[in-house]
Scaffold this motif. Sequence first.
Motif, PDB file in Angstrom:
ATOM      1  N   GLU A  30       0.772  -1.145   0.260  1.00 39.42           N
ATOM      2  CA  GLU A  30       0.022  -0.067  -0.096  1.00 39.42           C
ATOM      3  C   GLU A  30       0.986   1.166  -0.125  1.00 39.42           C
ATOM      4  O   GLU A  30       0.627   2.162  -0.674  1.00 39.42           O
ATOM      5  N   PRO A  34       1.466   5.136  -3.514  1.00 37.60           N
ATOM      6  CA  PRO A  34       1.605   6.380  -3.730  1.00 37.60           C
ATOM      7  C   PRO A  34       2.740   6.696  -4.561  1.00 37.60           C
ATOM      8  O   PRO A  34       2.927   7.731  -5.212  1.00 37.60           O
ATOM      9  N   MET A  37       2.393   5.997  -8.201  1.00 35.96           N
ATOM     10  CA  MET A  37       1.316   6.956  -8.548  1.00 35.96           C
ATOM     11  C   MET A  37       2.013   8.287  -9.083  1.00 35.96           C
ATOM     12  O   MET A  37       1.869   9.155 -10.030  1.00 35.96           O
ATOM     13  N   SER A 149       7.056   9.139   3.301  1.00 34.52           N
ATOM     14  CA  SER A 149       6.814  10.644   3.073  1.00 34.52           C
ATOM     15  C   SER A 149       8.252  11.606   3.191  1.00 34.52           C
ATOM     16  O   SER A 149       8.667  12.623   2.664  1.00 34.52           O
ATOM     17  N   SER A 280       1.633  12.244  -4.050  1.00 40.67           N
ATOM     18  CA  SER A 280       1.972  11.188  -3.248  1.00 40.67           C
ATOM     19  C   SER A 280       1.821  11.768  -1.755  1.00 40.67           C
ATOM     20  O   SER A 280       1.391  10.868  -0.708  1.00 40.67           O
ATOM     21  N   SER A 283      -1.548  11.277  -0.507  1.00 43.94           N
ATOM     22  CA  SER A 283      -1.760   9.860  -0.272  1.00 43.94           C
ATOM     23  C   SER A 283      -1.311   9.297   1.184  1.00 43.94           C
ATOM     24  O   SER A 283      -1.943   8.783   2.006  1.00 43.94           O
ATOM     25  N   TYR A 284       0.106   9.781   1.478  1.00 46.03           N
ATOM     26  CA  TYR A 284       0.852   9.368   2.454  1.00 46.03           C
ATOM     27  C   TYR A 284      -0.077  10.107   3.755  1.00 46.03           C
ATOM     28  O   TYR A 284      -0.096   9.436   4.809  1.00 46.03           O
ATOM     29  N   MET A 286      -3.143  10.695   4.145  1.00 42.56           N
ATOM     30  CA  MET A 286      -4.406   9.848   4.562  1.00 42.56           C
ATOM     31  C   MET A 286      -3.989   8.418   4.994  1.00 42.56           C
ATOM     32  O   MET A 286      -4.847   8.114   5.817  1.00 42.56           O
ATOM     33  N   GLN A 287      -2.886   7.829   4.528  1.00 42.96           N
ATOM     34  CA  GLN A 287      -2.691   6.709   4.925  1.00 42.96           C
ATOM     35  C   GLN A 287      -2.005   6.652   6.444  1.00 42.96           C
ATOM     36  O   GLN A 287      -2.511   5.955   7.589  1.00 42.96           O
TER      37      GLN A 287
END
Length: 583
Positions: A30, A34, A37, A149, A280, A283-284, A286-287
Amino acid sequence: MIKRLAGCIREYRRDSILAPAYIVGEGAMEVLIPMLMARLIDQGIDRGSMTAIWQIGLLLAACCLVSLSFGILAGTHAARASAGFAKNLRHDMYYKVQEYSFANIDKFSTASIVTRLTTDVTNVQNAFQMIIRMAVRAPILLVFALFMSFMVNSRLAVIYLCVIPALAIGLFLIMSHAHPLFERVFKTYDRLNMVVQENLHGIRVVKSFVREEHEKEKFGQVSESIYRDFKKAERIVAFNMPLMQISVYTCMLLLSWIGARLIVGSGGSAGGMTTGQLMSMFSYTMQILMSLMMISNIFVMLIISRASAERIVEILDEESSLKNPPEPVMEVADGSVTFKDVSFSYKGDKNKLCLMDIDLKIRSGETVGIIGGTGSSKSSLVQLIPRLYDVTKGQLFVGGLDVRDYDIETLRNQVAMVLQKNVLFSGTIKENLRWGNPDATEEEMIHACRLSQADGFIREFPEGYDTYMEQGGANVSGGQRQRLCIARALLKKPKILILDDSTSAVDTATDALIRKAFREEIPETTKFIIAQRISSVEEADKIIVLDGGRVSGFGTHEELLEGNEIYREVYESQMKGGEKDGK
């Protein structure tokens, strides 16, 4: 506590290990998505390279499929492990309860034990599944996403390090305030179960006295108490979601503002930031924050389940107040019983004794009547013989040995009790009788039922001995239940037979036939007969008169009539009552 509960995983240890292992793989896939992407945007879409789009796109699809596969496998193993863990918990608790003495059961109460076996186990099962899934997934995702990140842009990643401590402090405060309330809720659940159990058990009495409204009110009060405590606890836990949303929106705003400045200021130069990298980072974000959300949900579940886990461990750690000696005696010589300076208290408190200074000697094969007023501790006296309770002071001998020297199972196999409250179980008459002797033949069952005067009414049933008994023997009369319980006790072929007011629901003629059968068929068995009627005990070899927990008289019917005032008063009152009835 954790170590004690972990011992119940046993054969599901493999599933409990595989589930987190697959979750680690799922989390790794997972956090790669990102990054891929970002490359797809920067190297494929921005540059218009179809080759890069295909290559990175296929790699993205592969990562998604692998992550999905890991997720399915993790879910399967986690479900199997949690269901098996709950099964073992119930198994261990139920088996532990079977080992309890009456004193242990009195300590917890029946309703509390039922709640722990049902509601508490379900809470712990849900928590366990959450631990081996979310409690692994959330930290793994958090660590992996933080690492990635920082690889993308260390300056932006510092935002997370500012938000996470504030969020952690908030979650801790929520947990510390909610846990005491959940503890109180589960104690109230015990009361709710007790009210329901009592109502269903005595439903005939409730309806005959038209007390439905009273019972509804009693149930409503307990239910309202649960509602109030749960509402208060959930109100505190509800702060969890706003706290998470504030954290998410704060990170998003800071990332958007600082990230946009970095992209515009760098113009895509080295050391700056690209559009794909900012995407990205979202996305990180949110993760990271979703993993924190999962951790907060785990905390909530742990708050609820912690109280349940503590209550379960109490059951598992409770040691029976009755234990076998290191080298127990495995055979009872005969049915002789001797009380030597025996005193007894249900609480083990020597200042609150219900039996005091009991000195009695009963020879094997004797029939002993026990009579006394309500609350004179007649039942308490006989419950000491099979060691359902231990004496508080003094010694009790059976077959010439202290009852504490015997193997408990050996002793109880030689003492049959027909209790004041007759209990039959759902199943056929044969199945109920075989509680006395699982290997009893049909002839032995018929013989025992003839002795207890039960054979006649059993044969009147269309299905005879295969007649199905409802729970508690609800489809037979009180007298029929008593006679079936006596037959069940006789099938044990005990050295000591105790009848605790167990012929109170049969007529005097049937009572006399039962006593005659005992005299003729089991003369070698020592028989204790607790009764309210003098006629039930007057032919006994000895009669014990109890008064206020002490032996007021001990002798034959004639001796007591002559020398014991209490016995004489009972006899005269019953005889006068009999004369009036005759008129």
